[in-house]
Structure formats: structure tokens, C-alpha cells
Write an enzyme that holds these catalytic residues in place. Structure first.
Site, short mmCIF file in Angstrom:
data_model
loop_
_atom_site.label_atom_id
_atom_site.label_comp_id
_atom_site.label_asym_id
_atom_site.label_seq_id
_atom_site.Cartn_x
_atom_site.Cartn_y
_atom_site.Cartn_z
N ASP A 108 -25.95 20.56 -6.29
CA ASP A 108 -25.14 19.34 -5.97
C ASP A 108 -24.35 18.59 -7.24
O ASP A 108 -23.60 17.72 -6.85
CB ASP A 108 -25.58 18.38 -5.11
CG ASP A 108 -27.08 17.71 -5.80
OD1 ASP A 108 -27.46 18.39 -6.85
OD2 ASP A 108 -27.49 16.82 -5.32
N GLU A 191 -38.52 16.77 -16.23
CA GLU A 191 -37.58 17.01 -17.38
C GLU A 191 -38.56 16.85 -18.67
O GLU A 191 -38.68 17.51 -19.45
CB GLU A 191 -36.53 16.10 -17.60
CG GLU A 191 -35.46 16.38 -16.53
CD GLU A 191 -35.70 15.30 -15.41
OE1 GLU A 191 -36.78 14.83 -15.37
OE2 GLU A 191 -34.62 15.19 -14.67
N1 UDP Z 1 -34.17 21.02 -3.67
C1 UDP Z 1 -35.13 22.00 -3.17
N2 UDP Z 1 -36.01 21.44 -2.35
C2 UDP Z 1 -36.19 20.29 -1.82
C3 UDP Z 1 -35.25 19.30 -2.43
C4 UDP Z 1 -34.33 19.69 -3.40
O1 UDP Z 1 -35.13 22.95 -3.65
O2 UDP Z 1 -36.85 19.89 -0.97
C5 UDP Z 1 -33.26 21.46 -4.68
C6 UDP Z 1 -31.73 20.97 -4.48
O3 UDP Z 1 -31.05 21.79 -3.83
C7 UDP Z 1 -31.07 20.39 -6.07
C8 UDP Z 1 -32.41 20.17 -6.87
O4 UDP Z 1 -33.74 20.61 -5.94
O5 UDP Z 1 -30.71 21.71 -6.50
C9 UDP Z 1 -32.68 18.63 -6.99
O6 UDP Z 1 -32.72 18.10 -5.70
P1 UDP Z 1 -31.93 16.99 -5.33
O7 UDP Z 1 -30.39 17.32 -5.56
O8 UDP Z 1 -32.27 16.61 -3.88
O9 UDP Z 1 -32.43 15.77 -6.19
P2 UDP Z 1 -31.64 14.45 -6.86
O10 UDP Z 1 -30.29 14.86 -7.35
O11 UDP Z 1 -31.65 13.48 -6.03
O12 UDP Z 1 -32.58 13.99 -7.83
MN MN Z 2 -29.10 16.13 -6.81
#
Ligand code: UDP
Ligand code: MN
Length: 243
Positions: A108, A191
Site C-alpha cells: 500500500d 524493523e
Molecule cells: N498484511 C498482511 N496480513 C495482515 C495485515 C497486513 O500480510 O493481516 C500486509 C499488508 O498487505 C502490507 C503489510 O503487511 O503489505 C503491512 O500491513 P499494513 O499496511 O496494514 O500496515 P501499516 O501500514 O498500517 O503499518
Molecule cells: Mn501500510
């Protein structure tokens, strides 16, 4: 010859998935000598994701790595999102890659093509600013007179490496020399835990990209959740994940 670039993308089935992957794939179509590792947090591969990947013509591997049950069932607590996916990507790198660089690119985020060209020459670990992180609006190494002096991040929390997942790239050789390197299932500390596991490696060794960290070339964008709740006649849409 350009060093190969391995882009590790965790993804999971939801109504935004195909939109995010379409956008990211169209960015990656402009990146030469790139291999895309798309890893779904799922028990089975989503057929429409496979279809999308084939349509891009990009070199890719489509893998699955479900989040362990113990974390998935937690209702309120933060979950280690994308961790099993990224560790699966690391496993693939260890088996299949010998040179080049890898990068964790969430499905995203928003990526300027320049960052891919800069990161592919990483010798150990490179870092660069990430926009739209916390109230501060950016997370970045702090550079004075061309030298690393610290981190700017809205949530330090005792982290040795207070950086975002999108803010660093790692040399494949450097990883292969560290067989124990792994990402921990610790929400907020993924990280830091991964970068600590790359020991021996200290912050002062970071390779500074994006014009000594004066440019934002990647943004931590997030899509608004919009799970359809009204009964609609979706029978005519054969390219949506969500029914
Ligand atoms: N993701 C996943 N399983 C989940 C939630 C998220 O594989 O249950 C993936 C999501 O597609 C993204 C990454 O892990 O590529 C980080 O998730 P997210 O973008 O929701 O996290 P944020 O940006 O809010 O920290
Ligand atoms: Mn994200």
C-alpha cells in the site's frame, strides 16, 4: 550490468488488495532487473492475485505464509502484520539469490522510481527518509555534514533502529553472511528486531541515500478501509476478491 533487486511484498486478501497490487505492479514495471516476491498471508493463493501477476509480465514468485494462529486470533492487540510473509521472503532469498539487494515493499505504500535505482547498489544496509509517518510527517536518518548522527522518528520507544519498514534496503550477500537474521513477531519492533539481527551492524555504518536523506522518495500511504456492506449484485464483476 545492474545488480538484481528483490522486492518483497507482503499482501493479504481484502477489498483493497487488487487495487493496491495493480498500483504497485505498475510502478515495478518501470524497474529493470527486478524480481518481485509477492507473499500472501493466506492458507491458499488468491487466484485473482496470480492472474494479476501473470498479466504484469514481471518476473515474480507468488508465495504464501499465513500469520500464525496465536497472533491472528488476538482481537484488539496490534498484530505482527506481514511478518510471516517477510520471513518467507528472506527464506526465498537465502535459497535463490546470491547477489544484489532486497527491499521490503508493503503493497500500500507509494514509491518514486529513483529509490529503486539508488538502493540497488547497497553494500550492507542503506537507509532513506519515509514520508507520512506519525505526526512528524517523516521518519529519517539525521545527517550532518554528510554523516549519520541519529534518527528522526515520532516513536523512538527504545529502538536502536527507529525506522520504518519502507526506509531501508539490504545487500543479499550481507544477509547471507548472517544466517540467523530474521524478523521478530513483535508489533512495532519488526524493523528494529530485524536490523538488530543483522549484527554485527551499527547505525554509523548506514549508507545514506536520497541525497543524504534530504529527499522523500517513498511514502507510507494507507488506503481508507471500505469493506462493502450492502448487498449488491456482484455477479457481473468477476475480478473482485470480496463477495
Ligand atoms: N498484511 C498482511 N496480513 C495482515 C495485515 C497486513 O500480510 O493481516 C500486509 C499488508 O498487505 C502490507 C503489510 O503487511 O503489505 C503491512 O500491513 P499494513 O499496511 O496494514 O500496515 P501499516 O501500514 O498500517 O503499518
Ligand atoms: Mn501500510
Amino acid at each position: 550490468d545492474l545488480p538484481p533487486l528483490y522486492v518483497i511484498t507482503p499482501t493479504y486478501r481484502r477489498s483493497e488488495q487488487l487495487a493496491e497490487l495493480t498500483r504497485l505492479s505498475h510502478t515495478l514495471m518501470h524497474v529493470p532487473n527486478m524480481h518481485w516476491l509477492v507473499i500472501e498471508d493466506a492458507m491458499v493463493k488468491t487466484p485473482l492475485v496470480e492472474e494479476l501477476l501473470q498479466k504484469t509480465g514481471l518476473p515474480y514468485d507468488h508465495l504464501i505464509a499465513p500469520m500464525p494462529e496465536q497472533y491472528k486470533k488476538k482481537k484488539k492487540d496490534p498484530k505482527p502484520r506481514g511478518v510471516s510473509n517477510r520471513n518467507k521472503g528472506l527464506e526465498w532469498i537465502r535459497k535463490n539469490a546470491r547477489t544484489g539487494v532486497f527491499y521490503f515493499a508493503d503493497d500500500d505504500n507509494t514509491y518514486d522510481l529513483d529509490i529503486f535505482e539508488e538502493m540497488r547498489y547497497t553494500k550492507r544496509v542503506s537507509m532513506f527518509p519515509v514520508g507520512l509517518i506519525t505526526k512528524l510527517g517523516v521518519s529519517s536518518p539525521v545527517v550532518k555534514n554528510g554523516e549519520f548522527v541519529g534518527f528522526y522518528d515520532g516513536w523512538i520507544a527504545g529502538r536502536k533502529f527507529p525506522v520504518d519498514m519502507a526506509g531501508f534496503a539490504v545487500s543479499v550477500k550481507f544477509l547471507l553472511e548472517r544466517p540467523k537474521a530474521i524478523m521478530p513477531f513483535k508489533p512495532g519492533f519488526e524493523e528494529d528486531g530485524f536490523l538488530r539481527s543483522l549484527q554485527p551492524f551499527e547505525p554509523k555504518e548506514i549508507e545514506l541515500l536520497a541525497a543524504n536523506c534530504t529527499k522523500i522518495l517513498v511514502w507510507h500511504t494507507q488506503s481508507k478501509k471500505n469493506e462493502p456492506s450492502l448487498p449488491v449484485d456482484i455477479s457481473k464483476f468477476n475480478n473482485t476478491n470480496i463477495l
